[in-house]
Each structure stands twice: as structure tokens, then as C-alpha cells.
Enzyme design. Structure first.
Site, PDB file in Angstrom:
ATOM      1  N   VAL A 120      -2.361  -0.371   2.663  1.00 47.84           N
ATOM      2  CA  VAL A 120      -2.475   0.805   1.811  1.00 47.84           C
ATOM      3  C   VAL A 120      -1.534   0.728   0.616  1.00 47.84           C
ATOM      4  CG1 VAL A 120      -3.322   2.839   3.055  1.00 47.84           C
ATOM      5  CG2 VAL A 120      -1.149   1.914   3.641  1.00 47.84           C
ATOM      6  N   CYS A 121      -1.930   1.409  -0.445  1.00 48.94           N
ATOM      7  CA  CYS A 121      -1.081   1.595  -1.624  1.00 48.94           C
ATOM      8  C   CYS A 121      -1.401   2.980  -2.169  1.00 48.94           C
ATOM      9  CB  CYS A 121      -1.321   0.490  -2.658  1.00 48.94           C
ATOM     10  SG  CYS A 121      -2.954   0.533  -3.410  1.00 48.94           S
ATOM     11  N   ALA A 122      -1.107   3.228  -3.418  1.00 48.57           N
ATOM     12  CA  ALA A 122      -1.342   4.554  -3.992  1.00 48.57           C
ATOM     13  C   ALA A 122      -2.825   4.832  -4.226  1.00 48.57           C
ATOM     14  CB  ALA A 122      -0.567   4.714  -5.297  1.00 48.57           C
TER      15      ALA A 122
END
Length: 190
Positions: free
Chosen positions: A65-67
Site C-alpha cells: 500500500v501507499c497513498a
């Protein structure tokens, strides 16, 4: 080579208990809110963590996951290049929060750090304004603004961001060595 996958927030939420979640954002972004149980391995430290991630992948599925999903897709490609199957969360933590799911934050005092996208927008905007302002002194300074514009177009076309890579090197965006070692030990223990 393994093909990278993606999970939408509904799929990820229903499987969260069985996934090893790796958050590839900067430590400051991670501290501002992350998926429950996520471990922070910044994208620029991913290669250092490959063996621990490979061990975790042998025990179960990995969700990256990231932003917004762009960095996690890049991370999944890197992992796939090393034979590690991982899925990216479509829309990232932004979509997770917009879907009404909780974000966890570390205990204790937390400093407010802007997300990388916001940092890039500030830096790019400031450089463009500086180039335009200095262009009033001498027209050659307008090349600063042109260079930033070209960089933004290249960034969009390649889904990479050189400015984010540079900003990621700033002290408040860097993990302390001990933090990454602790994360790798936790990953190995899963």
C-alpha cells in the site's frame, strides 16, 4: 517473473486478517495513518527488505500500500522482478479511508508530516513561481519553470516522480535505521 496483482478496498478489507501488509510510503506519511497491522518499508528501502518479504510471501499473501496506489504498483513490479508475488491496494490509503475504514496511527507524540504528493505540489509550485519571478530579472530564469513543467509531464507519462525521490531523502521522510531493522524483524516473525 510474477505478474503483479491489485485488490480493491473491499477485497483487501475482507482479507486483511490473512494478509501481510507493507506500506511503502515515507515514515512520516505512515505515521499520519496506515492500514491496521501494516509494516512500513519505504519504497527506497524495498531492495534491502527483499529477503524478509520473500520469506513472508512464502507464508501468505502480501498486500502493498501507499497513498494512492502508484508507489505500491512500482513496488509490486520490483517484487515481481524478484519472483515475489504481491498485490497493490487500488487507490491506496486514500481510498481505504474514503471507504470508511479506520487508519491506525502510532502511539505517542506524532509530528505532522505532509503526504509526498502534497510535498511535491508545494515544491513544484514554489520552483515555478521562483522561475517566473526571477524571469522578470532575466528571461533565462524562466527555464526553471519550463524544467519543472517538463518534469511533471515526464512524471505523469512514466508514473514515476523524481522530485518525490529527492524529497524522500529529507530527514523527516527517512526511516531511522533501527526502525527499519525492527520492521524487518517483525516481518520475519510473521
Amino acid at each position: 517473473m510474477t505478474t503483479p496483482l491489485s485488490l480493491d478496498i473491499g477485497q483487501a478489507h475482507s482479507r486483511l486478517h490473512e494478509l501481510t501488509v507493507i506500506d511503502v510510503r515515507t515514515p512520516g506519511e505512515y505515521a499520519s495513518g496506515h492500514l491496521p497491522g501494516a509494516l512500513n518499508i519505504p519504497l527506497d528501502q524495498l531492495r534491502r527488505a527483499l529477503s524478509a518479504i520473500e520469506q513472508a510471501a512464502s507464508r501468505g499473501d502480501i498486500l502493498v500500500v501507499c497513498a494512492s496506489g502508484a508507489r505500491s504498483e512500482n513496488a509490486c513490479r520490483t517484487l515481481a522482478d524478484h519472483g515475489i508475488r504481491a498485490a497493490s491496494l487500488t487507490g491506496g490509503t486514500g481510498a481505504w479511508a474514503a471507504g470508511g475504514h479506520d487508519l491506525h496511527r502510532p502511539e505517542g507524540p506524532m509530528r505532522a508530516v505532509w503526504g509526498m504528493e502534497r510535498q511535491v505540489r508545494l515544491a513544484a509550485g514554489a520552483l515555478v513561481l521562483t522561475g517566473l519571478g526571477l524571469g522578470l530579472v532575466h528571461p533565462a530564469f524562466q527555464l526553471i519553470s519550463a524544467g519543472i513543467a517538463g518534469g511533471l509531464v515526464f512524471s505523469a507519462a512514466t508514473n514515476t516522480c523524481g522530485m518525490a525521490a529527492v524529497l524522500g531523502k529529507l530527514p523527516y521522510n527517512r526511516p531511522r535505521g533501527a526502525d527499519l531493522d525492527t520492521t524487518l524483524a517483525a516481518l520475519s516473525g510473521r
